[in-house]
Design a protein around this motif. Structure first.
Motif, mmCIF file in Angstrom:
data_model
loop_
_atom_site.group_PDB
_atom_site.id
_atom_site.type_symbol
_atom_site.label_atom_id
_atom_site.label_comp_id
_atom_site.label_asym_id
_atom_site.label_seq_id
_atom_site.Cartn_x
_atom_site.Cartn_y
_atom_site.Cartn_z
ATOM 1 N N ALA A 1 0.848 -1.190 0.000
ATOM 2 C CA ALA A 1 0.000 0.000 0.000
ATOM 3 C C ALA A 1 0.882 1.236 0.000
ATOM 4 O O ALA A 1 1.919 1.270 0.663
ATOM 5 C CB ALA A 1 -0.905 0.014 1.223
ATOM 6 N N THR A 2 0.461 2.231 -0.775
ATOM 7 C CA THR A 2 1.188 3.493 -0.850
ATOM 8 C C THR A 2 0.190 4.625 -0.663
ATOM 9 O O THR A 2 -0.859 4.639 -1.303
ATOM 10 C CB THR A 2 1.888 3.646 -2.220
ATOM 11 N N SER A 3 0.535 5.574 0.210
ATOM 12 C CA SER A 3 -0.355 6.707 0.464
ATOM 13 C C SER A 3 -0.455 7.578 -0.781
ATOM 14 O O SER A 3 0.362 7.488 -1.697
ATOM 15 C CB SER A 3 0.146 7.535 1.652
ATOM 16 N N ALA A 4 -1.451 8.435 -0.805
ATOM 17 C CA ALA A 4 -1.699 9.295 -1.963
ATOM 18 C C ALA A 4 -0.508 10.194 -2.275
ATOM 19 O O ALA A 4 -0.189 10.425 -3.434
ATOM 20 C CB ALA A 4 -2.945 10.134 -1.725
ATOM 21 N N ASP A 5 0.166 10.687 -1.236
ATOM 22 C CA ASP A 5 1.317 11.567 -1.459
ATOM 23 C C ASP A 5 2.641 10.805 -1.546
ATOM 24 O O ASP A 5 3.692 11.398 -1.746
ATOM 25 C CB ASP A 5 1.393 12.635 -0.368
ATOM 26 N N GLY A 6 2.597 9.488 -1.371
ATOM 27 C CA GLY A 6 3.796 8.661 -1.490
ATOM 28 C C GLY A 6 4.692 8.659 -0.267
ATOM 29 O O GLY A 6 5.760 8.038 -0.264
ATOM 30 N N SER B 1 -4.444 4.988 6.522
ATOM 31 C CA SER B 1 -5.891 4.973 6.343
ATOM 32 C C SER B 1 -6.170 4.622 4.887
ATOM 33 O O SER B 1 -5.689 5.285 3.977
ATOM 34 C CB SER B 1 -6.469 6.342 6.686
ATOM 35 N N LEU B 2 -6.933 3.565 4.664
ATOM 36 C CA LEU B 2 -7.238 3.110 3.305
ATOM 37 C C LEU B 2 -8.420 3.924 2.774
ATOM 38 O O LEU B 2 -9.561 3.578 2.994
ATOM 39 C CB LEU B 2 -7.540 1.612 3.282
ATOM 40 N N GLY B 3 -8.096 4.998 2.105
ATOM 41 C CA GLY B 3 -9.130 5.875 1.565
ATOM 42 C C GLY B 3 -8.784 6.296 0.162
ATOM 43 O O GLY B 3 -7.963 5.668 -0.529
ATOM 44 N N THR B 4 -9.349 7.393 -0.255
ATOM 45 C CA THR B 4 -9.141 7.919 -1.599
ATOM 46 C C THR B 4 -7.665 8.229 -1.842
ATOM 47 O O THR B 4 -7.013 8.845 -1.009
ATOM 48 C CB THR B 4 -9.974 9.207 -1.797
ATOM 49 N N GLY B 5 -7.170 7.777 -2.964
ATOM 50 C CA GLY B 5 -5.785 8.058 -3.362
ATOM 51 C C GLY B 5 -4.784 7.011 -2.932
ATOM 52 O O GLY B 5 -3.649 6.995 -3.413
ATOM 53 N N VAL B 6 -5.144 6.127 -2.030
ATOM 54 C CA VAL B 6 -4.235 5.065 -1.582
ATOM 55 C C VAL B 6 -4.168 4.003 -2.658
ATOM 56 O O VAL B 6 -5.185 3.559 -3.176
ATOM 57 C CB VAL B 6 -4.691 4.454 -0.240
ATOM 58 N N THR B 7 -2.938 3.598 -3.003
ATOM 59 C CA THR B 7 -2.740 2.566 -4.020
ATOM 60 C C THR B 7 -2.381 1.250 -3.347
ATOM 61 O O THR B 7 -1.491 1.229 -2.502
ATOM 62 C CB THR B 7 -1.598 2.973 -4.981
ATOM 63 N N ILE B 8 -3.077 0.199 -3.722
ATOM 64 C CA ILE B 8 -2.767 -1.139 -3.208
ATOM 65 C C ILE B 8 -2.391 -2.001 -4.395
ATOM 66 O O ILE B 8 -3.138 -2.128 -5.351
ATOM 67 C CB ILE B 8 -3.952 -1.740 -2.449
ATOM 68 N N SER B 9 -1.200 -2.566 -4.324
ATOM 69 C CA SER B 9 -0.742 -3.413 -5.436
ATOM 70 C C SER B 9 -0.130 -4.697 -4.930
ATOM 71 O O SER B 9 0.209 -4.853 -3.814
ATOM 72 C CB SER B 9 0.245 -2.655 -6.310
#
Length: 134
Positions: free
Chosen positions: A94-99, A126-134
């Protein structure tokens, strides 16, 4: 995939809101039943309640009961969906929206504010908008 940990706490705010809504519906439901019984007990025997009105009131009573049960079932299904999604995220990156925060998800907690992932390095995200899960 090995499941490390999924914490399934019921969303507090959701339960409070749903409980409040269910209580409001239950109060109305109970009040309706009390009014119907009181009306039947106090009706004039020489001029009883119109059977059409009585059937209409009983149909309304049944409808309210079904709506309360449907809301309860939908809440349960939504919570199960959250748990399934959380389980699928464990072991992924998981990566936050701002990295600024990134790492492998070791566990996921579900609360009233949403899903929160705990990463293997101890950080939380927090798993919300903009969080990337790969």
């Amino acid at each position: 995939m090995t499941v490390s940990s999924v914490t399934a706490t019921t969303p507090t705010a959701t339960i409070s809101a749903n409980s409040t809504a269910a209580q409001a519906a239950t109060i109305n439901y109970n009040e309706f039943l009390q009014l119907l019984v009181t009306e039947l007990q106090n009706q004039d025997p020489t001029n009883p309640m119109d059977p059409t009105q009585q059937v209409s009131q009983l149909a309304s009573f049944s409808s309210v009961e079904q709506q309360v049960q449907t809301n309860s079932t939908l809440t349960s299904l939504l919570n199960n969906s959250y748990i399934s999604q959380a389980e699928a995220a464990i072991g992924k990156t998981a990566t936050s929206a701002d990295g600024s925060v990134s790492g492998t998800i070791s566990s996921v907690s579900i609360s009233s504010s949403g899903a929160t992932a705990t990463l293997t390095d101890g950080n939380t995200l927090s798993l919300g908008t903009g969080v990337t899960i790969s």
